[in-house]
Design a protein around this motif. Structure first.
Motif, PDB file in Angstrom:
ATOM      1  N   GLY A  64       0.796  -1.219   0.000  1.00 22.59           N
ATOM      2  CA  GLY A  64       0.000   0.000   0.000  1.00 22.59           C
ATOM      3  C   GLY A  64       0.829   1.269   0.000  1.00 22.59           C
ATOM      4  O   GLY A  64       0.276   2.368   0.002  1.00 22.59           O
ATOM      5  N   GLY A  65       2.170   1.127  -0.016  1.00 21.49           N
ATOM      6  CA  GLY A  65       3.034   2.298  -0.056  1.00 21.49           C
ATOM      7  C   GLY A  65       2.901   3.035  -1.374  1.00 21.49           C
ATOM      8  O   GLY A  65       2.361   2.510  -2.358  1.00 21.49           O
ATOM      9  N   ARG A  66       3.430   4.253  -1.422  1.00 18.00           N
ATOM     10  CA  ARG A  66       3.300   5.083  -2.626  1.00 18.00           C
ATOM     11  C   ARG A  66       4.645   5.704  -2.990  1.00 18.00           C
ATOM     12  O   ARG A  66       5.356   6.229  -2.122  1.00 18.00           O
ATOM     13  CB  ARG A  66       2.265   6.195  -2.411  1.00 18.00           C
ATOM     14  CG  ARG A  66       0.934   5.721  -1.838  1.00 18.00           C
ATOM     15  CD  ARG A  66      -0.053   6.879  -1.751  1.00 18.00           C
ATOM     16  NE  ARG A  66      -0.793   7.042  -2.995  1.00 18.00           N
ATOM     17  CZ  ARG A  66      -1.389   8.176  -3.369  1.00 18.00           C
ATOM     18  NH1 ARG A  66      -1.270   9.256  -2.620  1.00 18.00           N
ATOM     19  NH2 ARG A  66      -2.068   8.240  -4.489  1.00 18.00           N
ATOM     20  N   ILE A  67       4.992   5.616  -4.276  1.00 15.40           N
ATOM     21  CA  ILE A  67       6.229   6.194  -4.782  1.00 15.40           C
ATOM     22  C   ILE A  67       5.886   7.264  -5.816  1.00 15.40           C
ATOM     23  O   ILE A  67       5.169   7.009  -6.783  1.00 15.40           O
ATOM     24  CB  ILE A  67       7.122   5.128  -5.442  1.00 15.40           C
ATOM     25  CG1 ILE A  67       7.430   3.993  -4.468  1.00 15.40           C
ATOM     26  CG2 ILE A  67       8.425   5.761  -5.945  1.00 15.40           C
ATOM     27  CD1 ILE A  67       8.259   2.877  -5.088  1.00 15.40           C
ATOM     28  N   LEU A 108       2.892  21.233  -8.126  1.00 17.31           N
ATOM     29  CA  LEU A 108       3.272  20.395  -6.985  1.00 17.31           C
ATOM     30  C   LEU A 108       2.866  21.067  -5.681  1.00 17.31           C
ATOM     31  O   LEU A 108       2.365  20.414  -4.756  1.00 17.31           O
ATOM     32  CB  LEU A 108       4.781  20.147  -7.014  1.00 17.31           C
ATOM     33  CG  LEU A 108       5.318  18.979  -6.188  1.00 17.31           C
ATOM     34  CD1 LEU A 108       4.758  17.664  -6.677  1.00 17.31           C
ATOM     35  CD2 LEU A 108       6.849  18.965  -6.244  1.00 17.31           C
ATOM     36  N   ASP A 109       3.043  22.378  -5.610  1.00 12.69           N
ATOM     37  CA  ASP A 109       2.647  23.114  -4.406  1.00 12.69           C
ATOM     38  C   ASP A 109       1.132  23.122  -4.235  1.00 12.69           C
ATOM     39  O   ASP A 109       0.618  23.053  -3.103  1.00 12.69           O
ATOM     40  CB  ASP A 109       3.171  24.549  -4.468  1.00 12.69           C
ATOM     41  CG  ASP A 109       4.686  24.614  -4.305  1.00 12.69           C
ATOM     42  OD1 ASP A 109       5.272  23.655  -3.770  1.00 12.69           O
ATOM     43  OD2 ASP A 109       5.277  25.629  -4.731  1.00 12.69           O
ATOM     44  N   LEU A 167       2.516  18.287  -1.476  1.00 11.85           N
ATOM     45  CA  LEU A 167       3.283  17.045  -1.485  1.00 11.85           C
ATOM     46  C   LEU A 167       3.054  16.222  -0.226  1.00 11.85           C
ATOM     47  O   LEU A 167       2.963  14.993  -0.274  1.00 11.85           O
ATOM     48  CB  LEU A 167       4.772  17.366  -1.651  1.00 11.85           C
ATOM     49  CG  LEU A 167       5.720  16.216  -1.954  1.00 11.85           C
ATOM     50  CD1 LEU A 167       5.296  15.487  -3.215  1.00 11.85           C
ATOM     51  CD2 LEU A 167       7.145  16.737  -2.092  1.00 11.85           C
ATOM     52  N   ALA A 168       2.941  16.895   0.901  1.00  9.91           N
ATOM     53  CA  ALA A 168       2.723  16.166   2.154  1.00  9.91           C
ATOM     54  C   ALA A 168       1.403  15.413   2.140  1.00  9.91           C
ATOM     55  O   ALA A 168       1.268  14.349   2.752  1.00  9.91           O
ATOM     56  CB  ALA A 168       2.771  17.132   3.341  1.00  9.91           C
ATOM     57  N   GLY A 169       0.419  15.953   1.418  1.00 10.89           N
ATOM     58  CA  GLY A 169      -0.891  15.320   1.400  1.00 10.89           C
ATOM     59  C   GLY A 169      -0.990  14.131   0.466  1.00 10.89           C
ATOM     60  O   GLY A 169      -2.003  13.418   0.469  1.00 10.89           O
TER      61      GLY A 169
END
Length: 394
Positions: free
Chosen positions: A102-105, A146-147, A151-153
């Motif tokens: 379930g990880g995301r790259i 990107l902003d 990115l954190a979300g």
């Protein structure tokens, strides 16, 4: 990728048999690098390979120190090790990265084909999702978009992309992306195979780097570069075990050596590392920024001259400060056939590749031109004239 057939000899000055415009594939080595390799092989013949390697321990350490400086400032000599190629180094790192189901790259559409295969395999094996970062029409990561995404979300566990695209001479805003990713708590694995020795790579701030010897550094083939700060490497799980990278625990099980040694390799051609040490030393002595300025100036000049020759169009902005120049063919022209004719008919070495190189970003095959500091202006002019001739007479 297929290679061109044998071509003519004795056509170029400065010791080359051809007009070499394929530095992004495999650049020409300097005379000093070739001499160092020959001297080392002679020493291996006299005393054996392992003794010769021990005698060159200081040279190997100097190479790792130089590479750490080229990629620093948060790297030391002990943070650099070697692999067989940038591709195997990338595969080892992706396999070693701790990613749960379930990880995301975060990736880019223009990822190099071999790296894309590694990422797709890891995703399929472990249920990892590949998340495509926003890019503009040139394939460059769009920082404003990107902003807006935040990115954190995105919930990413890792971000990876090539600093310079292999199929298009676009320089990614690596420092800006890594700064945003680091602030969001996301490590960045940066592929510098096409940028190390080509454009400035100091201060990019990535959590890990992979590169190669044979391109812009002008070293021999066969050396992949891994550079990882100590704080990151401690989190990785080495994917393979051998007596060079692991030891036995008290229960009879293999455990990786501490630090980056656990991600290295065993047997390899030490002669290639000796040659690379000389090549990188020459780069450091000449000044990386000075060399970069010369290379990119040649690349920009080549774009200006080659754009619209016989209907070919340059695939990146004319002012892009890189020396990877991609050419989009006119309708009905096969870049592979033109590459072969350039080599056999004019002694000019270029590259051509199909969409498999970057299937999510390429719409058709391309011709690639990549000059280096040894490229003379008349070499670019010769290419322009030959390109015009062979395109119109196909």
């Amino acid at each position: 990728m297929s290679t061109p057939p044998a071509g003519p000899t004795g056509q170029a000055r400065d010791g080359s048999e051809i007009i070499h415009l394929d530095s992004a594939g495999c650049a020409r080595m300097s005379g000093a690098t070739v001499a160092a390799c020959a001297e080392y092989l002679a020493q291996e013949s006299r005393v054996g390979g392992y003794v010769a390697e021990l005698r060159h321990g200081e040279r190997s350490a100097a190479l790792r120190a130089d590479l750490a400086r080229l990629l620093g400032p948060d790297l030391s000599t002990d943070d650099v090790t070697f692999h067989h190629s940038a591709s195997t180094a990338f595969a080892a790192l992706v396999d070693a990265w701790p990613l749960s189901a379930g990880g995301r790259i975060g990736v880019v559409p223009g990822e190099f084909g071999s790296n894309s295969m590694v990422l797709a395999a890891r995703a399929a094996r472990d249920g990892i999702e590949l998340v495509y970062l926003p890019v503009d029409g040139d394939g460059r990561i769009d920082l404003d978009a990107l902003d807006r995404i935040d990115l954190a979300g995105l919930g990413l566990d890792l971000v990876t992309f090539p600093h310079i695209l292999s199929h298009r001479g676009i320089i990614q805003p690596a420092a800006e992306v890594t700064a945003r990713a680091t602030a969001a708590g996301v490590p960045v694995l940066l592929d510098v195979a096409q940028s190390l020795g080509h454009v400035p790579t100091v201060g990019l701030g990535a959590a890990a780097y992979v590169g190669t010897s044979r391109k812009w550094l002008r070293g021999p083939r066969g050396v992949g570069i891994l550079a990882i700060p100590a704080g990151i490497v401690e989190r990785l799980v080495a994917p393979s075990r051998c007596l060079h990278t692991a030891t036995w625990d008290g229960r009879g099980l293999p455990v990786p050596l501490s630090g980056i040694a656990g991600l290295g390799i065993g047997e390899s051609a030490m002669v290639a590392r000796v040659g690379l040490a000389v090549a990188v030393g020459e780069l450091v002595a000449a000044g990386p920024h000075t060399v970069s300025s010369r290379i990119t100036a040649i690349g920009m000049s080549a774009r200006q001259r080659l754009d619209e020759v016989a209907g070919w169009r340059v695939g990146e902005p004319l002012a892009e400060p890189s020396a990877i120049v991609t050419l989009i063919p006119p309708s009905g022209v096969d870049p592979h056939a033109v590459r072969d004719r350039l080599y056999t008919g004019a002694g000019i070495l270029t590259s051509a590749f199909a969409t498999a190189r970057a299937p999510r970003d390429m719409s058709g095959p391309l011709l690639r031109v990549s000059p280096h500091i040894y490229t003379e202006p008349d070499g670019i002019e010769a290419l322009a004239q030959a390109l015009d001739r062979f395109t119109r007479t196909r």
